[in-house]
Every structure is written in C-alpha cells, then in structure tokens.
Design a protein around this motif. Sequence first.
Motif, short mmCIF file in Angstrom:
data_model
loop_
_atom_site.label_atom_id
_atom_site.label_comp_id
_atom_site.label_asym_id
_atom_site.label_seq_id
_atom_site.Cartn_x
_atom_site.Cartn_y
_atom_site.Cartn_z
N ILE A 2 35.18 -2.49 -59.30
CA ILE A 2 35.31 -1.09 -58.89
C ILE A 2 36.21 -0.38 -59.89
CG2 ILE A 2 36.12 0.45 -57.08
CD1 ILE A 2 35.32 -1.71 -55.08
N ILE A 5 38.31 6.29 -60.20
CA ILE A 5 37.67 7.60 -60.33
C ILE A 5 38.76 8.62 -60.62
CG2 ILE A 5 36.36 9.39 -59.11
CD1 ILE A 5 35.01 7.15 -57.54
N THR A 37 31.13 0.92 -57.87
CA THR A 37 32.13 1.97 -57.63
C THR A 37 31.56 3.06 -56.74
OG1 THR A 37 33.15 1.51 -59.77
CG2 THR A 37 33.64 3.65 -58.76
N MET A 38 30.33 3.49 -57.03
CA MET A 38 29.69 4.55 -56.26
C MET A 38 29.55 4.14 -54.79
SD MET A 38 25.91 6.21 -56.67
CE MET A 38 25.12 4.74 -56.01
N TYR A 39 29.06 2.94 -54.54
CA TYR A 39 28.88 2.48 -53.17
C TYR A 39 30.22 2.29 -52.46
CZ TYR A 39 23.90 1.93 -53.97
OH TYR A 39 22.59 2.18 -54.25
N ALA A 40 31.23 1.80 -53.18
CA ALA A 40 32.55 1.58 -52.57
C ALA A 40 33.19 2.90 -52.15
CB ALA A 40 33.46 0.85 -53.55
N SER A 41 32.82 3.99 -52.83
CA SER A 41 33.39 5.29 -52.47
C SER A 41 32.45 6.11 -51.60
CB SER A 41 33.76 6.06 -53.74
OG SER A 41 32.60 6.32 -54.50
N ASN A 42 31.41 5.46 -51.07
CA ASN A 42 30.43 6.12 -50.20
C ASN A 42 29.76 7.32 -50.87
OD1 ASN A 42 30.78 4.36 -47.98
ND2 ASN A 42 32.67 5.43 -47.47
N GLY A 43 29.53 7.21 -52.17
CA GLY A 43 28.89 8.29 -52.90
C GLY A 43 27.39 8.07 -53.04
N LEU A 46 27.25 9.05 -59.49
CA LEU A 46 28.49 8.89 -60.26
C LEU A 46 28.17 9.07 -61.73
CD1 LEU A 46 31.53 8.07 -59.94
CD2 LEU A 46 30.79 5.74 -60.48
N GLN A 50 33.43 10.88 -64.59
CA GLN A 50 34.17 10.64 -63.34
C GLN A 50 34.93 9.32 -63.36
OE1 GLN A 50 30.56 11.40 -60.93
NE2 GLN A 50 31.97 12.61 -59.65
#
Length: 71
Positions: A2, A5, A37-43, A46, A50
């Motif tokens: 991860i 950001i 990273t995107m999934y860990a931040s519920n996005g 990405l 960023q």
Amino acid sequence: MILPIVAYGNPVLRKPAEAITPDYPGLRQLVEDMWETMYASNGVGLAGPQINKPIRLFVMDSAQIFANMED
C-alpha cells in the motif's frame, strides 16, 4: 504494498505528468501496488500523481459503475 497517498496541495498534483513507456522501471509492480492502494482506500480510481509519482498512469475499477447502471 500500500502506497502513501499525497494530500491536496502537494506540488506533484499541480505539475503536468510525464508520459511513460511500457519499459518504465518496475511498472508491473507499481500497477499492482496501485490496485492494492486503491482498494485499501475504498477508491474506484488512482493516478500516478496521487501516489507522488509525476507520471501518466491511472488505474480504475469500473465494476461498480456497471453494477449500478439501469437497464
């Protein structure tokens, strides 16, 4: 892994991103890390800037878009 950001106001978010080629060093791992990273931040998307990389690279999961479309 991860990735951190960057926050709004970071200079990397204001400068034009650079084009990259398929032989960009560590591209495959970078893309995998961006997904994680995107999934860990519920996005749902990405971009390189960023994660403090001034490059033109973007990942996006459109599954939610299509799942919520009306027939």
